[in-house]
Design a protein around this motif. Structure first.
Motif, short mmCIF file in Angstrom:
data_model
loop_
_atom_site.label_atom_id
_atom_site.label_comp_id
_atom_site.label_asym_id
_atom_site.label_seq_id
_atom_site.Cartn_x
_atom_site.Cartn_y
_atom_site.Cartn_z
N LEU A 1 38.71 37.22 39.18
CA LEU A 1 38.63 37.95 37.91
C LEU A 1 37.17 38.15 37.52
CD1 LEU A 1 39.95 39.20 35.41
CD2 LEU A 1 40.07 36.90 34.44
N PHE B 1 42.75 39.01 42.52
CA PHE B 1 43.12 38.46 41.21
C PHE B 1 44.62 38.61 40.97
CE2 PHE B 1 44.16 39.88 36.86
CZ PHE B 1 44.09 38.65 36.22
N THR C 1 39.90 42.68 42.35
CA THR C 1 41.03 42.94 41.45
C THR C 1 42.36 42.68 42.16
OG1 THR C 1 39.76 44.53 40.16
CG2 THR C 1 42.16 44.69 40.02
#
Length: 104
Positions: free
Chosen positions: A20, A35, A32
């Motif tokens: 993140l 994440f 991303t």
């Protein structure tokens, strides 16, 4: 088996927290994706572990593992300082997580 899954889920919490930060506000694609995948797997593992480990214990262990590993990764990447106080507090957090396992 639930404890193994819980520990792995705690490690994944550190993965998604680090990703993140690296995503730069979701502007970088690979961090991303890491994440989202890490968070999903971490939550699934936590939910599985909570079937047989009390919710308070499971959540505290999950957060403790994720938080301490995230701090260690940040120190190793030189994003945070490694002061004696900080290391002592992380050690204390790990000791509390181990203590929760011992008394469960």
């Amino acid at each position: 088996m639930a404890w193994v899954i819980l520990v792995l889920s705690g490690v994944l919490e550190a993965v998604w927290a680090t990703a993140l930060s690296a995503s730069n506000g979701f502007k970088k694609v690979v961090p991303t994706i890491v994440f989202v995948a890490g968070m999903a797997l971490s939550m699934v593992g936590l939910a599985f572990a909570m079937k047989s480990i009390p919710v308070g214990t499971a959540y505290a262990v999950w957060v403790g593992i994720g938080a301490s590993l995230t701090v260690v990764v940040s120190i190793l990447r030189r994003q945070e300082s490694a002061s004696l106080a900080r290391l002592g507090l992380v050690f204390g957090l790990v000791a509390c997580v181990v203590g929760l396992k011992v008394v469960s």
